[in-house]
Motif scaffolding. Structure first.
Motif, PDB file in Angstrom:
ATOM      1  N   VAL A  55       0.726  -1.472   0.216  1.00  8.22           N
ATOM      2  CA  VAL A  55      -0.180  -0.141   0.195  1.00  8.22           C
ATOM      3  C   VAL A  55       1.440   1.120   0.034  1.00  8.22           C
ATOM      4  O   VAL A  55       0.384   2.283  -0.866  1.00  8.22           O
ATOM      5  CB  VAL A  55      -0.626  -0.367   1.235  1.00  8.22           C
ATOM      6  CG1 VAL A  55      -0.590   0.199   2.903  1.00  8.22           C
ATOM      7  CG2 VAL A  55      -1.690   0.985   1.179  1.00  8.22           C
ATOM      8  N   GLY A  56       1.848   1.234   0.668  1.00  4.87           N
ATOM      9  CA  GLY A  56       2.810   2.741   1.046  1.00  4.87           C
ATOM     10  C   GLY A  56       3.549   3.374  -0.664  1.00  4.87           C
ATOM     11  O   GLY A  56       2.711   4.076  -1.012  1.00  4.87           O
ATOM     12  N   SER A  57       4.188   2.173  -0.801  1.00  2.11           N
ATOM     13  CA  SER A  57       4.130   1.583  -2.628  1.00  2.11           C
ATOM     14  C   SER A  57       2.973   2.782  -3.369  1.00  2.11           C
ATOM     15  O   SER A  57       4.033   3.751  -4.515  1.00  2.11           O
ATOM     16  CB  SER A  57       5.920   1.389  -2.753  1.00  2.11           C
ATOM     17  OG  SER A  57       6.549   0.963  -1.935  1.00  2.11           O
ATOM     18  N   ALA A  58       2.422   1.913  -3.488  1.00  4.76           N
ATOM     19  CA  ALA A  58       1.520   1.340  -4.517  1.00  4.76           C
ATOM     20  C   ALA A  58       0.672   2.942  -4.620  1.00  4.76           C
ATOM     21  O   ALA A  58       0.642   3.705  -5.401  1.00  4.76           O
ATOM     22  CB  ALA A  58       0.304   0.739  -4.407  1.00  4.76           C
ATOM     23  N   TYR A  59       0.350   3.040  -3.397  1.00  2.00           N
ATOM     24  CA  TYR A  59      -0.308   4.605  -2.806  1.00  2.00           C
ATOM     25  C   TYR A  59       0.714   6.475  -3.040  1.00  2.00           C
ATOM     26  O   TYR A  59      -0.269   6.951  -4.139  1.00  2.00           O
ATOM     27  CB  TYR A  59      -0.728   4.754  -1.469  1.00  2.00           C
ATOM     28  CG  TYR A  59      -1.704   6.339  -1.738  1.00  2.00           C
ATOM     29  CD1 TYR A  59      -2.420   6.528  -1.760  1.00  2.00           C
ATOM     30  CD2 TYR A  59      -0.441   7.541  -0.920  1.00  2.00           C
ATOM     31  CE1 TYR A  59      -2.812   7.840  -1.523  1.00  2.00           C
ATOM     32  CE2 TYR A  59      -1.325   8.290  -0.821  1.00  2.00           C
ATOM     33  CZ  TYR A  59      -2.736   8.874  -1.344  1.00  2.00           C
ATOM     34  OH  TYR A  59      -3.235  10.468  -0.943  1.00  2.00           O
ATOM     35  N   ALA A  60       1.897   5.971  -3.190  1.00  2.00           N
ATOM     36  CA  ALA A  60       2.827   6.793  -3.454  1.00  2.00           C
ATOM     37  C   ALA A  60       3.287   6.560  -4.883  1.00  2.00           C
ATOM     38  O   ALA A  60       2.758   8.268  -5.795  1.00  2.00           O
ATOM     39  CB  ALA A  60       4.046   6.193  -2.695  1.00  2.00           C
ATOM     40  N   ILE A  61       2.790   6.156  -5.384  1.00  3.88           N
ATOM     41  CA  ILE A  61       3.346   5.967  -7.180  1.00  3.88           C
ATOM     42  C   ILE A  61       1.839   6.928  -8.125  1.00  3.88           C
ATOM     43  O   ILE A  61       2.008   7.360  -8.566  1.00  3.88           O
ATOM     44  CB  ILE A  61       3.649   4.371  -7.322  1.00  3.88           C
ATOM     45  CG1 ILE A  61       5.125   4.597  -7.135  1.00  3.88           C
ATOM     46  CG2 ILE A  61       3.576   4.830  -8.831  1.00  3.88           C
ATOM     47  CD1 ILE A  61       5.264   2.813  -7.484  1.00  3.88           C
ATOM     48  N   GLY A  66       0.415  11.447 -10.633  1.00  2.84           N
ATOM     49  CA  GLY A  66      -1.653  13.082 -10.292  1.00  2.84           C
ATOM     50  C   GLY A  66      -0.267  14.145 -10.906  1.00  2.84           C
ATOM     51  O   GLY A  66      -0.588  14.901 -11.361  1.00  2.84           O
ATOM     52  N   THR A  67       0.893  14.013  -9.481  1.00  6.79           N
ATOM     53  CA  THR A  67       1.348  15.368  -9.234  1.00  6.79           C
ATOM     54  C   THR A  67       1.833  15.748 -10.373  1.00  6.79           C
ATOM     55  O   THR A  67       2.250  17.195 -10.554  1.00  6.79           O
ATOM     56  CB  THR A  67       2.789  15.003  -7.503  1.00  6.79           C
ATOM     57  OG1 THR A  67       1.391  14.402  -6.835  1.00  6.79           O
ATOM     58  CG2 THR A  67       2.622  16.121  -7.903  1.00  6.79           C
ATOM     59  N   ILE A  68       3.166  15.109 -10.673  1.00  9.01           N
ATOM     60  CA  ILE A  68       3.696  15.106 -11.791  1.00  9.01           C
ATOM     61  C   ILE A  68       2.679  15.161 -13.526  1.00  9.01           C
ATOM     62  O   ILE A  68       3.108  16.251 -13.917  1.00  9.01           O
ATOM     63  CB  ILE A  68       5.143  13.574 -11.946  1.00  9.01           C
ATOM     64  CG1 ILE A  68       5.899  13.878 -11.089  1.00  9.01           C
ATOM     65  CG2 ILE A  68       5.196  14.454 -13.364  1.00  9.01           C
ATOM     66  CD1 ILE A  68       6.571  12.595 -11.165  1.00  9.01           C
ATOM     67  N   GLY A  69       1.794  14.429 -13.689  1.00  5.40           N
ATOM     68  CA  GLY A  69       0.845  15.355 -14.535  1.00  5.40           C
ATOM     69  C   GLY A  69       0.187  16.193 -14.284  1.00  5.40           C
ATOM     70  O   GLY A  69       0.231  17.164 -15.535  1.00  5.40           O
ATOM     71  N   LEU A  92      12.468  15.215  -8.550  1.00  4.15           N
ATOM     72  CA  LEU A  92      12.766  14.512  -7.385  1.00  4.15           C
ATOM     73  C   LEU A  92      11.918  13.982  -7.435  1.00  4.15           C
ATOM     74  O   LEU A  92      11.839  11.951  -6.913  1.00  4.15           O
ATOM     75  CB  LEU A  92      12.892  15.001  -5.561  1.00  4.15           C
ATOM     76  CG  LEU A  92      14.317  15.689  -6.035  1.00  4.15           C
ATOM     77  CD1 LEU A  92      13.914  17.015  -4.684  1.00  4.15           C
ATOM     78  CD2 LEU A  92      15.162  14.590  -6.072  1.00  4.15           C
ATOM     79  N   ILE A  93      10.942  14.225  -7.271  1.00  8.74           N
ATOM     80  CA  ILE A  93       9.113  12.969  -7.505  1.00  8.74           C
ATOM     81  C   ILE A  93       9.174  11.859  -8.181  1.00  8.74           C
ATOM     82  O   ILE A  93       8.700  10.445  -8.048  1.00  8.74           O
ATOM     83  CB  ILE A  93       8.157  13.748  -7.921  1.00  8.74           C
ATOM     84  CG1 ILE A  93       8.372  14.801  -6.323  1.00  8.74           C
ATOM     85  CG2 ILE A  93       6.717  12.406  -7.657  1.00  8.74           C
ATOM     86  CD1 ILE A  93       6.797  15.513  -6.594  1.00  8.74           C
ATOM     87  N   LEU A  94       9.956  12.288  -9.181  1.00  8.54           N
ATOM     88  CA  LEU A  94       9.908  10.908 -10.518  1.00  8.54           C
ATOM     89  C   LEU A  94      10.960  10.400  -9.811  1.00  8.54           C
ATOM     90  O   LEU A  94      11.009   8.899 -10.242  1.00  8.54           O
ATOM     91  CB  LEU A  94      10.520  11.703 -11.963  1.00  8.54           C
ATOM     92  CG  LEU A  94      10.422  10.818 -12.513  1.00  8.54           C
ATOM     93  CD1 LEU A  94       8.716  10.228 -13.202  1.00  8.54           C
ATOM     94  CD2 LEU A  94      10.785  11.639 -14.412  1.00  8.54           C
ATOM     95  N   VAL A  95      11.786  10.069  -9.728  1.00  9.83           N
ATOM     96  CA  VAL A  95      12.921   9.346  -8.679  1.00  9.83           C
ATOM     97  C   VAL A  95      12.752   9.113  -7.971  1.00  9.83           C
ATOM     98  O   VAL A  95      12.805   7.685  -7.973  1.00  9.83           O
ATOM     99  CB  VAL A  95      14.520  10.608  -8.019  1.00  9.83           C
ATOM    100  CG1 VAL A  95      15.435   9.894  -7.512  1.00  9.83           C
ATOM    101  CG2 VAL A  95      15.280  11.220  -9.554  1.00  9.83           C
ATOM    102  N   GLY A  96      11.918   9.672  -7.423  1.00 10.22           N
ATOM    103  CA  GLY A  96      10.886   8.778  -5.531  1.00 10.22           C
ATOM    104  C   GLY A  96      10.083   7.746  -6.388  1.00 10.22           C
ATOM    105  O   GLY A  96       9.930   6.010  -6.062  1.00 10.22           O
ATOM    106  N   ILE A  97       9.697   7.817  -7.485  1.00  4.82           N
ATOM    107  CA  ILE A  97       8.479   7.429  -8.516  1.00  4.82           C
ATOM    108  C   ILE A  97      10.005   5.854  -8.622  1.00  4.82           C
ATOM    109  O   ILE A  97       8.689   4.674  -8.370  1.00  4.82           O
ATOM    110  CB  ILE A  97       7.699   7.500  -9.588  1.00  4.82           C
ATOM    111  CG1 ILE A  97       6.299   8.574  -8.151  1.00  4.82           C
ATOM    112  CG2 ILE A  97       6.762   6.382  -9.653  1.00  4.82           C
ATOM    113  CD1 ILE A  97       5.909   9.478  -9.702  1.00  4.82           C
ATOM    114  N   ALA A  98      10.830   6.021  -9.176  1.00  3.89           N
ATOM    115  CA  ALA A  98      11.620   5.026 -10.018  1.00  3.89           C
ATOM    116  C   ALA A  98      11.962   4.463  -8.358  1.00  3.89           C
ATOM    117  O   ALA A  98      11.402   2.854  -9.040  1.00  3.89           O
ATOM    118  CB  ALA A  98      12.423   5.577 -11.279  1.00  3.89           C
ATOM    119  N   GLY A  99      12.636   5.066  -7.672  1.00  2.74           N
ATOM    120  CA  GLY A  99      13.249   4.049  -6.310  1.00  2.74           C
ATOM    121  C   GLY A  99      12.063   3.597  -5.695  1.00  2.74           C
ATOM    122  O   GLY A  99      12.190   1.948  -5.989  1.00  2.74           O
TER     123      GLY A  99
END
Length: 105
Positions: A55-61, A66-69, A92-99
């Protein structure tokens, strides 16, 4: 399959956010209806993806997509400011999503 559903849910988050912007505080019927309907589909897809993803990873992604878009559309279509700090923080958000995605692999 769960990752594909999560990505589609994130892309739909962009759609419903923009629809609600056009709804002008829920004073315009059809953008409001589209926004609410697409939000329900987005949440439904997120819910299905959560059966197989943490849940933590999926929700953050989901939120990150949505935020980036929405930020990108705001800058490209609505004339919102394009500044280096803004672009850096979106990166940084994109890097976090990829991470998070690679941490689940």
């Amino acid at each position: 399959m769960a990752w594909i559903l999560l990505i589609v849910a994130g892309l739909l988050e962009i759609v419903w956010s923009l629809a609600l912007k056009h709804a002008e505080g829920m004073t315009r019927l059809w953008p409001a209806v589209v926004g609410i309907a697409v939000a329900m589909v987005s949440l439904g897809l997120l819910s299905v993806a959560l059966k197989h993803l943490p849940v933590g990873s999926a929700y953050a992604i989901w939120v990150g997509i949505g935020t980036i878009g929405v930020a990108a559309v705001g800058m490209l279509a609505f004339g919102e400011p394009v500044t280096w700090p803004r672009l850096a923080f979106l990166a940084l958000i994109l890097v976090g999503i990829a991470g998070l995605k690679f941490a689940e692999a």
